[in-house]
Motif scaffolding. Structure first.
Motif, mmCIF file in Angstrom:
data_model
loop_
_atom_site.group_PDB
_atom_site.id
_atom_site.type_symbol
_atom_site.label_atom_id
_atom_site.label_comp_id
_atom_site.label_asym_id
_atom_site.label_seq_id
_atom_site.Cartn_x
_atom_site.Cartn_y
_atom_site.Cartn_z
ATOM 1 N N ARG A 140 114.855 55.022 -2.051
ATOM 2 C CA ARG A 140 113.677 54.277 -2.507
ATOM 3 C C ARG A 140 113.550 54.384 -4.023
ATOM 4 O O ARG A 140 113.884 55.408 -4.608
ATOM 5 C CB ARG A 140 112.388 54.808 -1.853
ATOM 6 C CG ARG A 140 112.298 54.541 -0.358
ATOM 7 C CD ARG A 140 110.929 54.930 0.187
ATOM 8 N NE ARG A 140 110.815 54.615 1.608
ATOM 9 C CZ ARG A 140 111.188 55.432 2.586
ATOM 10 N NH1 ARG A 140 111.686 56.635 2.284
ATOM 11 N NH2 ARG A 140 111.075 55.068 3.853
ATOM 12 N N ILE B 231 111.001 53.613 -7.557
ATOM 13 C CA ILE B 231 109.651 53.369 -8.062
ATOM 14 C C ILE B 231 109.715 53.087 -9.554
ATOM 15 O O ILE B 231 110.550 53.623 -10.283
ATOM 16 C CB ILE B 231 108.698 54.559 -7.798
ATOM 17 C CG1 ILE B 231 109.222 55.841 -8.466
ATOM 18 C CG2 ILE B 231 108.475 54.770 -6.309
ATOM 19 C CD1 ILE B 231 108.244 57.006 -8.376
ATOM 20 N N GLY C 230 111.219 41.928 -0.284
ATOM 21 C CA GLY C 230 110.992 43.055 -1.182
ATOM 22 C C GLY C 230 111.324 42.720 -2.621
ATOM 23 O O GLY C 230 111.423 41.550 -3.014
ATOM 24 N N THR D 249 113.676 43.921 -6.253
ATOM 25 C CA THR D 249 114.738 44.666 -6.909
ATOM 26 C C THR D 249 114.338 44.854 -8.364
ATOM 27 O O THR D 249 113.841 43.924 -8.998
ATOM 28 C CB THR D 249 116.078 43.918 -6.833
ATOM 29 O OG1 THR D 249 116.454 43.775 -5.460
ATOM 30 C CG2 THR D 249 117.172 44.677 -7.575
ATOM 31 N N THR E 191 116.420 48.922 -5.378
ATOM 32 C CA THR E 191 115.210 48.379 -4.764
ATOM 33 C C THR E 191 113.989 49.015 -5.433
ATOM 34 O O THR E 191 114.027 50.179 -5.853
ATOM 35 C CB THR E 191 115.165 48.675 -3.261
ATOM 36 O OG1 THR E 191 115.308 50.086 -3.051
ATOM 37 C CG2 THR E 191 116.263 47.942 -2.516
ATOM 38 N N ASN F 263 110.349 49.925 -4.439
ATOM 39 C CA ASN F 263 109.415 50.031 -3.318
ATOM 40 C C ASN F 263 107.974 50.188 -3.768
ATOM 41 O O ASN F 263 107.048 49.871 -3.014
ATOM 42 C CB ASN F 263 109.805 51.216 -2.429
ATOM 43 C CG ASN F 263 111.212 51.074 -1.881
ATOM 44 O OD1 ASN F 263 112.167 51.519 -2.503
ATOM 45 N ND2 ASN F 263 111.358 50.424 -0.737
ATOM 46 N N ALA F 264 107.778 50.698 -4.973
ATOM 47 C CA ALA F 264 106.410 50.928 -5.436
ATOM 48 C C ALA F 264 106.346 50.875 -6.950
ATOM 49 O O ALA F 264 107.323 51.158 -7.651
ATOM 50 C CB ALA F 264 105.891 52.281 -4.943
ATOM 51 N N ARG G 294 104.647 42.484 -3.162
ATOM 52 C CA ARG G 294 105.763 42.762 -2.262
ATOM 53 C C ARG G 294 106.161 44.237 -2.271
ATOM 54 O O ARG G 294 107.116 44.630 -1.605
ATOM 55 C CB ARG G 294 106.966 41.895 -2.650
ATOM 56 C CG ARG G 294 106.716 40.415 -2.496
ATOM 57 C CD ARG G 294 107.838 39.581 -3.083
ATOM 58 N NE ARG G 294 107.591 38.165 -2.884
ATOM 59 C CZ ARG G 294 107.997 37.450 -1.843
ATOM 60 N NH1 ARG G 294 108.705 38.028 -0.895
ATOM 61 N NH2 ARG G 294 107.714 36.171 -1.747
ATOM 62 N N ALA G 295 105.475 45.040 -3.091
ATOM 63 C CA ALA G 295 105.722 46.489 -3.146
ATOM 64 C C ALA G 295 104.384 47.200 -3.050
ATOM 65 O O ALA G 295 103.320 46.578 -3.093
ATOM 66 C CB ALA G 295 106.435 46.857 -4.452
ATOM 67 N N ASP G 296 104.425 48.512 -2.901
ATOM 68 C CA ASP G 296 103.195 49.299 -2.921
ATOM 69 C C ASP G 296 102.741 49.513 -4.361
ATOM 70 O O ASP G 296 103.572 49.710 -5.264
ATOM 71 C CB ASP G 296 103.421 50.662 -2.257
ATOM 72 C CG ASP G 296 103.649 50.548 -0.763
ATOM 73 O OD1 ASP G 296 103.053 49.655 -0.135
ATOM 74 O OD2 ASP G 296 104.424 51.364 -0.216
ATOM 75 N N TYR H 142 106.602 60.247 -1.738
ATOM 76 C CA TYR H 142 106.647 58.814 -1.426
ATOM 77 C C TYR H 142 108.089 58.345 -1.275
ATOM 78 O O TYR H 142 108.415 57.601 -0.329
ATOM 79 C CB TYR H 142 105.945 57.993 -2.508
ATOM 80 C CG TYR H 142 106.075 56.519 -2.251
ATOM 81 C CD1 TYR H 142 105.175 55.855 -1.426
ATOM 82 C CD2 TYR H 142 107.147 55.791 -2.771
ATOM 83 C CE1 TYR H 142 105.320 54.506 -1.133
ATOM 84 C CE2 TYR H 142 107.304 54.447 -2.485
ATOM 85 C CZ TYR H 142 106.391 53.812 -1.669
ATOM 86 O OH TYR H 142 106.553 52.480 -1.368
ATOM 87 N N GLY I 256 108.101 57.096 2.146
ATOM 88 C CA GLY I 256 107.461 55.782 2.056
ATOM 89 C C GLY I 256 105.959 55.832 2.151
ATOM 90 O O GLY I 256 105.289 54.794 2.219
#
Length: 368
Positions: A164, A166, A204, A206, A272, A274-275, A335-337, A357, A361
């Motif tokens: 993941r 961030i 998601g 990138t 990616t 993710n947040a 699309r992310a947190d 996280y 996640g």
């Protein structure tokens, strides 16, 4: 060289490619984008290879070609416009001229000229004495390339762990780079220090980082065992004697080379996302607080991430000239947190939250 009749970027670059050939090549892989750097001297080519050593590749078809021509500052006779200093600054550093096929940016202090537009990308001037500016120009060509493919520019650091990734953003002086390096000391992979380009990838996101080594202040270095040896022993004593607030504001920077501080293979430019973590904390703000928020409802936080593209970006599509607005950022980041860390500054606590996280996640229950 005196050039008083130049009307296009193509013509300006062609004259220097003829008089000062750049035939010392280097290929770089920036997260799938291949950049060819052509230098007129072996010394500059070797310096770029050392700086970008994590991204040198033996082969590939270039998406971007940049040439660097060692020369005295050229006299072009162009009618330059002055770029006004950023907010809080007073010194004028750059001026620019738009030609029929691109732009020329001139650095006032060094006389370096940067030419770009319609496939032409060249640096002209005392490149060896200003290799940092050549490095920045190469990275800016990559940023422009990604933005012209539809990405958004973010003012953020980036790290990844356990699959993941961030991004870390914050309001002025919040310490996003400091937090990124704390996370590096706890096993993460480095993605970027100060800029990320974000694009949609299915449902998601990138993120793409920039191949720029972190520049850190003494306070960051002194309080991280992986970085403390960057500071000279005699300077370390002086810095440690300073009041914390004075040390925090000190305008003195060190290069923290990722491979030397943390080992090889710890710097990549694509992952990616993710947040997005927004550092909305303050010194003396009490206990650190963490919450998951909706970007559509917290547009006030997005200002910490949004970044103007600046002089070194020319949109391929004129429709993009006005730039994205807060709604564009909110929709993309939806699309992310989006994680807000508020209250008082606590880098160890924030590192633990980010690591949890990236491992699960989710945010740790004791922080909600």
């Amino acid at each position: 060289m005196m050039l008083t009749d130049v009307t296009s970027c193509k013509e300006l670059v062609a004259r220097f490619r003829e008089s000062v050939p750049a035939d010392k090549g280097l290929l770089l892989d920036f997260g799938g984008c291949v950049v060819q750097a052509l230098c007129s001297t072996d010394t500059l080519r070797d310096e770029l290879a050392a700086y970008f050593k994590e991204f040198v590749t033996p082969s590939g078809s270039p998406d971007i070609v940049v040439s660097a021509h060692e020369a005295d500052p050229p006299e072009t006779g162009l009618d330059f416009s002055v770029k006004q200093p950023d907010s809080g600054k007073t010194k004028i550093k750059e001026e620019w001229a738009d030609l029929e096929d691109g732009r020329v940016v001139r650095k006032r202090l060094t006389g370096m000229h940067f030419v770009f537009g319609q496939g032409e990308n060249a640096t002209i001037g005392p490149c060896l004495a200003n290799s940092n500016q050549v490095i920045n120009f190469i990275n800016n060509r990559f940023i422009e390339w990604k933005l012209n493919l539809g990405g958004l520019l973010g003012h953020a650091a980036g790290v990844a762990h356990h699959g993941r990734g961030i991004s870390l953003a914050g309001f002025s002086g919040a310490g996003k780079s400091t937090l990124a390096l704390h996370l590096m000391s706890r096993g993460t992979t480095f993605i970027s220090n100060d800029r990320v380009m974000v694009e949609q990838n299915g449902n998601g996101l990138t993120m793409f980082g920039v191949a720029k080594q972190p520049r850190i202040n003494p306070g960051t270095a002194l309080h991280n065992p992986d970085l403390c040896n960057i500071v000279e022993p005699d300077m370390r004593r002086d810095f440690l004697a300073m009041p914390p607030e004075e040390l925090w504001r000190l305008e003195h920077k060190y290069d923290a080379l990722i491979d030397e501080c943390y080992g090889p293979g710890r710097f990549m430019l694509r992952h990616t996302m993710n947040a997005l973590v927004i550092l909305n904390w303050t010194r003396g703000g009490g206990s650190m607080k963490v919450s998951m928020v909706d970007p559509l409802e917290r547009a006030d936080l997005l200002a910490a991430f949004m970044k103007d593209t600046g002089l070194f970006y020319l949109p391929a599509d004129p429709e993009r000239a006005k730039g994205p607005d807060v709604g564009d950022y909110a929709r993309m980041l939806g699309r992310a947190d989006l994680i807000e860390i508020s209250g008082g500054i606590d880098f160890e606590g924030a590192s633990t939250v980010c690591l949890h996280y990236m491992a699960t996640g989710e945010l740790p229950e004791n922080q909600l």
